[in-house]
Write an enzyme that holds these catalytic residues in place. Structure first.
Site, PDB file in Angstrom:
ATOM      1  N   HIS A 147       0.835  -1.201   0.000  1.00  0.00           N
ATOM      2  CA  HIS A 147       0.000   0.000   0.000  1.00  0.00           C
ATOM      3  C   HIS A 147       0.870   1.252   0.000  1.00  0.00           C
ATOM      4  CE1 HIS A 147      -3.247  -2.779   1.233  1.00  0.00           C
ATOM      5  NE2 HIS A 147      -4.040  -1.871   0.689  1.00  0.00           N
ATOM      6  N   LYS A 151      -0.739   4.917   4.469  1.00  0.00           N
ATOM      7  CA  LYS A 151      -1.608   3.972   5.182  1.00  0.00           C
ATOM      8  C   LYS A 151      -1.039   3.705   6.572  1.00  0.00           C
ATOM      9  CE  LYS A 151      -3.970  -0.489   4.700  1.00  0.00           C
ATOM     10  NZ  LYS A 151      -5.302   0.071   5.001  1.00  0.00           N
TER      11      LYS A 151
END
Length: 255
Positions: A147, A151
């Site tokens: 990600h 995040k």
């Protein structure tokens, strides 16, 4: 009493990155309208009123859609319980206490919860129920998720969703190993879960079944965040008028 054919959504986290994308994608749905938003900053240029606190809203809606943070949970549950409204939770990173609260509240109102709103991820998750039963004895299982560098939770809720599905569908008890370091040998009854954070990666999940002489990889790549927005909007439409209980993407895909 007026009957509304449109699904009227109150969007929590409307000024965030995903909130903006959901608002944009909602314009492609003829049967969905975002009628109000909730965000820590009520300043916006959106086409609907935005409130800093959900309890300050005077706008009627059919569903509350949350794409904010776990810290919003208690106020959302309080509001939806009071108004008898369905709650769609797209947030990840809940504590065990918060997960228990969600489960308990679903006895009184309908709650839709999914770690990933992508239809593709949830089709893969469904496939894993069958694949795991056939492969777990002879294959080592590893999950790699990637990600963007903004995040905050790791491993991702989706990686845990996929791991839980595998764990729940095999007869032996499997242990989660988060990352690998040191010199210990891999044991048979474990699932390795690895998180990578960098750049602007939207979301990448790879489930690996590694056997002797062969390797099976089941991979999903989110190219755009719109995939999550579309899934969230479809889930909101699905939840309108539902009775109390816990719902997920499987419920929607199989309806």
């Amino acid at each position: 009493m007026e009957v509304y054919l449109m699904v009227r959504i109150m969007l929590v986290g409307c000024n965030g990155k995903m909130g903006r994308i959901i608002t944009h994608c909602s314009k492609d749905f003829n049967d969905i309208e975002i009628v109000a938003g909730v965000d820590k900053s009520s300043t916006s240029n959106l086409d609907f009123p935005v409130f800093e606190n959900i309890h300050s809203s005077s706008v009627e809606c059919d569903v509350v859609l949350d794409f904010s943070r776990p810290s919003s949970l208690k106020s959302l549950i309080s509001y939806c319980t009071e108004k008898k409204l369905p709650l769609v939770l797209c947030t990840t990173g809940y504590s065990k206490e918060e997960l228990n609260l969600i489960e308990e509240t679903s006895k009184n109102i309908p709650i839709f919860k999914s770690a990933n709103m992508s239809i593709g991820i949830n089709v893969i998750n469904s496939l894993l129920k069958d694949i795991s039963k056939k492969l777990y004895k002879d294959f080592d299982i590893e999950i790699i998720e990637k990600h963007h560098n903004q995040k905050v939770d790791s491993p991702s809720g989706t990686a845990l969703l996929l791991a839980d599905t595998i764990k729940d569908n095999v007869p032996e008890k499997l242990e989660y190993i988060y990352g690998r370091s040191g010199h210990s040998k891999r044991t048979k009854n474990e699932i390795g879960i690895h998180a990578i954070r960098g750049g602007s990666i939207v979301g990448d999940h790879d489930v690996i079944f590694a056997g002797i002489g062969e390797c099976i990889e089941i991979k999903h790549t989110a190219i755009s965040r719109e995939v999550f927005a579309i899934g969230a909007l479809k889930a909101s439409a699905f939840m309108k008028g539902k009775p109390s209980g816990m719902y997920n993407m499987d419920c929607m895909l199989n309806s």
